[in-house]
Structures are given as C-alpha cells and as structure tokens.
Scaffold this motif. Structure first.
Motif, PDB file in Angstrom:
ATOM      1  N   ARG A  11       0.887  -1.167   0.000  1.00  0.00           N
ATOM      2  CA  ARG A  11       0.000   0.000   0.000  1.00  0.00           C
ATOM      3  C   ARG A  11       0.917   1.206   0.000  1.00  0.00           C
ATOM      4  N   LEU A  12       1.186   1.710  -1.171  1.00  0.00           N
ATOM      5  CA  LEU A  12       2.209   2.733  -1.362  1.00  0.00           C
ATOM      6  C   LEU A  12       1.795   4.057  -0.718  1.00  0.00           C
ATOM      7  N   ASN A  13       0.528   4.363  -0.806  1.00  0.00           N
ATOM      8  CA  ASN A  13      -0.054   5.557  -0.202  1.00  0.00           C
ATOM      9  C   ASN A  13      -1.556   5.331  -0.197  1.00  0.00           C
ATOM     10  N   LYS A  14      -2.342   6.342   0.129  1.00  0.00           N
ATOM     11  CA  LYS A  14      -3.778   6.098   0.209  1.00  0.00           C
ATOM     12  C   LYS A  14      -4.361   5.744  -1.150  1.00  0.00           C
ATOM     13  N   ARG A  15      -3.792   6.242  -2.226  1.00  0.00           N
ATOM     14  CA  ARG A  15      -4.341   6.046  -3.565  1.00  0.00           C
ATOM     15  C   ARG A  15      -3.943   4.710  -4.194  1.00  0.00           C
ATOM     16  N   GLU A  16      -2.759   4.182  -3.865  1.00  0.00           N
ATOM     17  CA  GLU A  16      -2.189   3.110  -4.665  1.00  0.00           C
ATOM     18  C   GLU A  16      -1.966   1.823  -3.873  1.00  0.00           C
ATOM     19  N   PHE A  17      -2.285   0.700  -4.523  1.00  0.00           N
ATOM     20  CA  PHE A  17      -2.154  -0.610  -3.892  1.00  0.00           C
ATOM     21  C   PHE A  17      -1.692  -1.573  -4.980  1.00  0.00           C
ATOM     22  N   SER A  18      -0.449  -2.053  -4.875  1.00  0.00           N
ATOM     23  CA  SER A  18       0.100  -2.894  -5.932  1.00  0.00           C
ATOM     24  C   SER A  18       0.170  -4.352  -5.493  1.00  0.00           C
ATOM     25  N   LEU A  19       0.110  -5.233  -6.475  1.00  0.00           N
ATOM     26  CA  LEU A  19       0.171  -6.689  -6.256  1.00  0.00           C
ATOM     27  C   LEU A  19       1.352  -7.236  -7.028  1.00  0.00           C
ATOM     28  N   ARG A  20       2.223  -7.963  -6.357  1.00  0.00           N
ATOM     29  CA  ARG A  20       3.425  -8.483  -6.997  1.00  0.00           C
ATOM     30  C   ARG A  20       3.433 -10.007  -7.007  1.00  0.00           C
ATOM     31  N   LEU A  21       3.775 -10.548  -8.168  1.00  0.00           N
ATOM     32  CA  LEU A  21       4.029 -11.970  -8.324  1.00  0.00           C
ATOM     33  C   LEU A  21       5.544 -12.131  -8.453  1.00  0.00           C
ATOM     34  N   GLU A  22       6.168 -12.735  -7.481  1.00  0.00           N
ATOM     35  CA  GLU A  22       7.634 -12.844  -7.484  1.00  0.00           C
ATOM     36  C   GLU A  22       8.129 -13.901  -8.472  1.00  0.00           C
ATOM     37  N   SER A  23       7.412 -15.008  -8.556  1.00  0.00           N
ATOM     38  CA  SER A  23       7.816 -16.099  -9.441  1.00  0.00           C
ATOM     39  C   SER A  23       6.532 -16.745  -9.976  1.00  0.00           C
ATOM     40  N   ALA A  24       6.092 -16.253 -11.127  1.00  0.00           N
ATOM     41  CA  ALA A  24       4.771 -16.639 -11.627  1.00  0.00           C
ATOM     42  C   ALA A  24       4.678 -18.131 -11.923  1.00  0.00           C
ATOM     43  N   ALA A  25       3.495 -18.677 -11.652  1.00  0.00           N
ATOM     44  CA  ALA A  25       3.200 -20.085 -11.921  1.00  0.00           C
ATOM     45  C   ALA A  25       1.930 -20.177 -12.773  1.00  0.00           C
ATOM     46  N   PRO A  26       1.789 -21.239 -13.562  1.00  0.00           N
ATOM     47  CA  PRO A  26       0.569 -21.389 -14.384  1.00  0.00           C
ATOM     48  C   PRO A  26      -0.724 -21.320 -13.568  1.00  0.00           C
ATOM     49  N   SER A  27      -0.678 -21.738 -12.308  1.00  0.00           N
ATOM     50  CA  SER A  27      -1.874 -21.679 -11.452  1.00  0.00           C
ATOM     51  C   SER A  27      -2.302 -20.243 -11.157  1.00  0.00           C
ATOM     52  N   GLN A  28      -1.437 -19.296 -11.473  1.00  0.00           N
ATOM     53  CA  GLN A  28      -1.777 -17.886 -11.255  1.00  0.00           C
ATOM     54  C   GLN A  28      -2.396 -17.237 -12.494  1.00  0.00           C
ATOM     55  N   THR A  29      -2.613 -18.032 -13.535  1.00  0.00           N
ATOM     56  CA  THR A  29      -3.377 -17.562 -14.679  1.00  0.00           C
ATOM     57  C   THR A  29      -4.788 -17.253 -14.217  1.00  0.00           C
ATOM     58  N   SER A  30      -5.210 -15.999 -14.405  1.00  0.00           N
ATOM     59  CA  SER A  30      -6.486 -15.583 -13.852  1.00  0.00           C
ATOM     60  C   SER A  30      -6.787 -14.158 -14.320  1.00  0.00           C
ATOM     61  N   VAL A  31      -7.942 -13.666 -13.923  1.00  0.00           N
ATOM     62  CA  VAL A  31      -8.250 -12.253 -14.082  1.00  0.00           C
ATOM     63  C   VAL A  31      -8.164 -11.619 -12.697  1.00  0.00           C
ATOM     64  N   TYR A  32      -7.397 -10.566 -12.594  1.00  0.00           N
ATOM     65  CA  TYR A  32      -7.158  -9.921 -11.304  1.00  0.00           C
ATOM     66  C   TYR A  32      -7.905  -8.588 -11.251  1.00  0.00           C
ATOM     67  N   PHE A  33      -8.641  -8.412 -10.173  1.00  0.00           N
ATOM     68  CA  PHE A  33      -9.398  -7.178  -9.977  1.00  0.00           C
ATOM     69  C   PHE A  33      -8.926  -6.463  -8.722  1.00  0.00           C
ATOM     70  N   CYS A  34      -8.724  -5.174  -8.875  1.00  0.00           N
ATOM     71  CA  CYS A  34      -8.490  -4.296  -7.750  1.00  0.00           C
ATOM     72  C   CYS A  34      -9.808  -3.604  -7.417  1.00  0.00           C
ATOM     73  N   ALA A  35     -10.037  -3.334  -6.148  1.00  0.00           N
ATOM     74  CA  ALA A  35     -11.254  -2.644  -5.725  1.00  0.00           C
ATOM     75  C   ALA A  35     -10.935  -1.738  -4.549  1.00  0.00           C
ATOM     76  N   SER A  36     -11.812  -0.781  -4.324  1.00  0.00           N
ATOM     77  CA  SER A  36     -11.652   0.099  -3.166  1.00  0.00           C
ATOM     78  C   SER A  36     -13.012   0.349  -2.538  1.00  0.00           C
ATOM     79  N   SER A  37     -12.995   0.737  -1.266  1.00  0.00           N
ATOM     80  CA  SER A  37     -14.241   1.082  -0.576  1.00  0.00           C
ATOM     81  C   SER A  37     -13.926   1.953   0.620  1.00  0.00           C
ATOM     82  N   GLU A  38     -14.997   2.569   1.153  1.00  0.00           N
ATOM     83  CA  GLU A  38     -14.869   3.347   2.373  1.00  0.00           C
ATOM     84  C   GLU A  38     -14.751   2.462   3.601  1.00  0.00           C
ATOM     85  N   LEU A  39     -15.082   1.159   3.451  1.00  0.00           N
ATOM     86  CA  LEU A  39     -15.110   0.242   4.591  1.00  0.00           C
ATOM     87  C   LEU A  39     -13.822   0.353   5.372  1.00  0.00           C
TER      88      LEU A  39
END
Lengths: 111, 116
Positions: free
Chosen positions: B68-96
């Motif tokens: 969580r770099l700051n309030k605006r930004e949230f990054s996701l890192r794959l250090e060593s990708a695997a075929p099981s990580q084939t997917s659609v990735y969604f980022c979301a935000s909320s006031e929660l």
C-alpha cells in the motif's frame, strides 16, 4: 463459515422475470449486495439491502431478504438482452473489513 | 471520474518471471483489495488493506505480495509466476474501515494474466 452460495446458471425468456437466489451462512451479516459483471468488465454495484430490511425495490429490481433462512434473492422484471451478465451476491459484516462474494450466476436471455 | 484504474490490462508471463500489477483510486477511499476471478469460483480475496499503512492476507495469499504505497495506490506483486496464477485480477476500493459500514466496492476493469 464464510460461504455465500449461488447457482451457476439461469436462462430466461426475454420479457419474463428473472429470479437469482443466494444463501449465506453468517447471521452477523450487516449489508448484502448484488453486483453485475458484463463481459470483459469489472463488477458494478446494482443494489444493496441492510440486514434489518425485508425488501427493497428499485425500478425493475426487487431484492428480498429472508434473514431467518439466510436467503437473498434478486428479481429482475421484464428481463432484457442488456441484462445478460454474471450476477454476484456479496455480504459484509460489522466486524470485518472485507466483503465475501458468491461464485456468481450467469444469466442468459433467450428470444 | 476515473474511479479505480488498473494497469496493465493484459499480460503474458513465462513461469518464473515476476511482475507487479498496479492499482490506483481517486475516490479517497480507505480500503483497497485485490481479488482473482477464476471460472466457476467467483471472486477470491488475495490481500486487502483496510487503511493506509496496513495490509492483511485474504483467502489465497500464497505466491503474492502487496504494497500500500499511499492512500491512492495498492500494488500486487508476483515474485515467481506459476501457471496456477493464470487468472483475471481485480483491484477494488471502498470506504469500509472508516465510519461507514455501507460502503460497497468499486472495481477496476481487471488485468488478464496468462502464465505459460
């Protein structure tokens, strides 16, 4: 448990009503949501209901909540081709900082 | 209003490669999330950040790291990708996480990742 369950598929005729069902397990759920996902897009909030309500209506959409049976439904009146999408049920709780999703129901419309 | 912006939209990786998925929101939301979507399995939470400076594991955190770099930004890192990580990735935000429990998620349009 944290399960939210939905059937995977629903097919309805254009102009008929669609009813998409959802069951959840946690009685402490506070808000329950319906999201819509169109092909190639993210999820968009359709409607929501607070746990102390039984029903909420918004134009063609009617949400019914049976808290005793932990059952939520979404009724879409006069279903149109533009309603084709995946519909996700989701719940949130006052104690948690996350929202739990069902697996989604794919709604297809036949002429 | 941009809402939640994810980059890239598409990515193909070879097994073992690394990459970072970027996400930014302009709604001043407290909480941010990363989900993956796989056929028949709906959305599964990978990591979330209830507020700036905090991160927590979700249902399927293995193989991923977040910042969580700051309030605006949230990054996701794959250090060593695997075929099981084939997917659609969604980022979301909320006031929660703030003062309101009625704070639905706002989603980005997703990153379609294929690992070969």
């Amino acid at each position: 448990g944290e399960d939210v369950e939905q059937s995977l598929f629903l097919s309805v005729r254009e102009g008929d009503s669609s009813v998409i069902n959802c069951t959840y397990t946690d009685s402490s759920s506070t808000y329950l949501y319906w999201y819509k996902q169109e092909p190639g897009a993210g999820l968009q909030l359709l409607t929501y209901i607070f746990s102390n309500m039984d029903m909420k209506q918004d134009q063609r959409l009617t949400v019914l909540l049976n808290k005793k049976d932990k059952h939520l439904s979404l009724r879409i009146a006069d279903t149109q081709t533009g309603d084709s999408a995946i519909y996700f049920c989701a719940e949130t709780r006052s104690s948690a900082s996350k929202i739990i999703f069902g697996s989604g129901t794919r709604l297809s419309i036949r002429p | 209003n941009a809402g939640v912006t994810q980059t890239p939209k598409f990515q193909v990786l070879k097994t073992g490669q690394s990459m970072t998925l970027q996400c930014a929101q302009d709604m001043n939301h407290n909480s941010m999330y990363w989900y993956r979507q796989d056929p028949g399995m709906g959305l599964r939470l990978i990591y979330y950040s209830a507020s700036e400076g905090t991160t927590d594991k979700g249902e399927v955190p293995n193989g991923y790291n977040v910042s969580r770099l700051n309030k605006r930004e949230f990054s996701l890192r794959l250090e060593s990708a695997a075929p099981s990580q084939t997917s659609v990735y969604f980022c979301a935000s909320s006031e929660l996480g703030g003062s309101s429990y009625n704070s639905p998620l706002h989603f980005g349009n997703g990153t379609r990742l294929t690992v070969t």
